[in-house]
Motif scaffolding. Structure first.
Motif, short mmCIF file in Angstrom:
data_model
loop_
_atom_site.label_atom_id
_atom_site.label_comp_id
_atom_site.label_asym_id
_atom_site.label_seq_id
_atom_site.Cartn_x
_atom_site.Cartn_y
_atom_site.Cartn_z
N ALA A 1 -58.42 6.09 -16.51
CA ALA A 1 -57.09 6.59 -16.17
C ALA A 1 -56.51 5.89 -14.95
N GLU A 2 -57.33 5.63 -13.92
CA GLU A 2 -56.83 4.99 -12.72
C GLU A 2 -56.36 3.57 -13.01
N GLU A 3 -57.13 2.83 -13.81
CA GLU A 3 -56.74 1.47 -14.17
C GLU A 3 -55.47 1.47 -15.04
N MET A 4 -55.37 2.45 -15.94
CA MET A 4 -54.16 2.55 -16.76
C MET A 4 -52.92 2.76 -15.90
N GLU A 5 -53.07 3.59 -14.86
CA GLU A 5 -51.93 3.89 -13.99
C GLU A 5 -51.53 2.66 -13.17
#
Length: 408
Positions: free
Chosen positions: A13-17
């Motif tokens: 999720a952090e990388e997607m954001e």
């Protein structure tokens, strides 16, 4: 509102954001006009960006601008990122019909393939019909089950298996070959015809001995990890949602779907059962019947009251004609304003019938009062209308204000 859905499997999720959502949001604010605000949500492998537009914004132009930036921004995103799936929403974007599909003896995988390949592609041809991807079911996929112990003993990694399949499962156009007076189509065996043929793919040669995929695992006809489940009558199935696009009529779309369903069902497996669930056309028909019923009752009762108390057939006919004529005029005005006949507008018409009856009764009574004073009919009508114009307008605004307060 336009929603853009990105899919990048394996990215947290952090990388997607950081690598997709933030970059896409900044690009939208530079190239897309009339944005009111943007909302986004990033989870593992998924990102949903919602673009809300100002009132009065041109939706077609907004879709074109969002589509354009969605394609050009791919060069700035991680390698392998595909263009987002775009969906358009507004206040009326609600399902007008839901179909539950399933049956005993029918696997989820086969049910999902049947719905996506046969049913959805047939129903989408109905004018004004929009059908998103179905919920539930299992998406078919060719799965490689790897034995970690066998793979480690042969000095291989999952990347070796992936590379071997990618190199030997190719689609190569070979063209044709002209031999003598004939021209032949040339096919290459660059892609296997059956699932079991994948097991015969060589991965690597170790000490002169080729290692095949069957030595370290097994390839089967399986399905991707299931992310949602639909149950119908105790068995798993698929939910198909039908929505209307643009200014299409809810009744026309639902009637078209229900008319086409028996034709589509005749070509499907007998185990598959189609069960209509939520149907918005029921409420729309009830609203239309309610408006018609209220208008007829109001016209009859008001005409009867005028006939009994005033004894005038002319006034009775005027009342009987004025109510449906006023409703018809309202519908014409709604058409010029590009408003559709929906539950909200039908509810407003139903409320307006009561106000119309009150105003018509007062107007007729006042005109008759002026006639009794000896005025000519034209002057009696003009004077009667001018005398009650302001009180009727004020009472109408007061009733509308009370109705808005009650509905809120």
């Amino acid at each position: 509102m336009i929603a853009a859905a990105f899919n990048y499997s394996g990215l947290n999720a952090e990388e997607m954001e950081e690598r997709i959502t933030s970059i896409y949001e900044r690009s939208l604010t530079i190239t897309v006009n009339d944005i009111e605000h943007i909302e986004s949500q990033s989870i593992n492998g998924r990102a949903i960006i919602k673009i809300f537009f100002q009132p009065g914004a041109d939706v077609k132009s907004a879709i074109a601008e969002v589509t354009s930036i969605s394609q050009s921004i791919l060069l700035q995103l991680p390698p392998g990122t595909t263009a987002p799936f775009l969906l358009t929403f507004n206040a009326s974007s609600v399902p007008i019909l839901q179909l539950g599909l399933g049956g005993r003896g029918l696997s989820e995988q086969r049910c999902s393939i049947t719905v996506s390949t046969f049913i959805r592609t047939r129903l989408i041809t109905i004018n004004g019909c929009a059908i998103p991807y179905p919920y539930g079911g299992k998406q078919r996929g060719i799965v490689v089950d790897i034995d970690p112990t066998a793979m480690q003993s042969k000095g291989l990694s999952p990347a070796d298996v992936t590379a071997a399949i990618a190199k030997q499962n190719l689609i190569i156009p070979a063209g044709t070959s002209k031999i003598g007076q004939f021209e032949y189509a040339v096919d290459l065996n660059s892609s296997p015809d059956t699932v079991n043929a994948f097991n015969d793919f060589p991965i690597k040669v170790v000490n002169g001995t080729p290692i095949y995929i069957r030595d370290i695992g097994h390839v089967r006809d399986g399905f991707a990890p299931q992310t949602n489940i639909v149950r119908q009558d105790g068995t798993r199935g698929v939910l198909l949602t039908v929505m209307k696009a643009g200014n299409a009529s809810t009744l026309a779309v639902v009637d078209g779907v229900r008319k086409l369903l028996p034709v589509v069902a005749a070509t499907l497996p007998p185990e598959l059962k189609i069960q209509p669930l939520a149907d918005q056309s029921i409420f729309v028909r009830a609203s239309i019947n309610g408006v018609i019923r209220e208008a007829v009752i109001a016209a009859c009762l008001t005409g009867l009251m005028i006939l009994l108390f005033l004894g005038s057939w002319r006034s009775t006919v005027i009342i009987a004609i004025s109510i449906p004529l006023s409703i018809l005029t309202s519908i014409i005005v709604l058409s010029f304003l590009h408003e559709t006949i929906n539950i909200m507008t039908l509810g407003g018409l139903a409320l307006a019938v009561g106000i119309l009856v009150d105003d018509a009764t007062v107007e007729i009574e006042n005109v008759n009062r002026n006639l009794d004073q000896g005025k000519e009919i034209v002057h009696a009508i003009l004077d009667g209308a001018s005398q009650i114009a302001v009180p009727a307008l004020v009472s109408t605004f007061a009733s509308a204000s009370c109705s808005c307060r009650c509905s809120s």
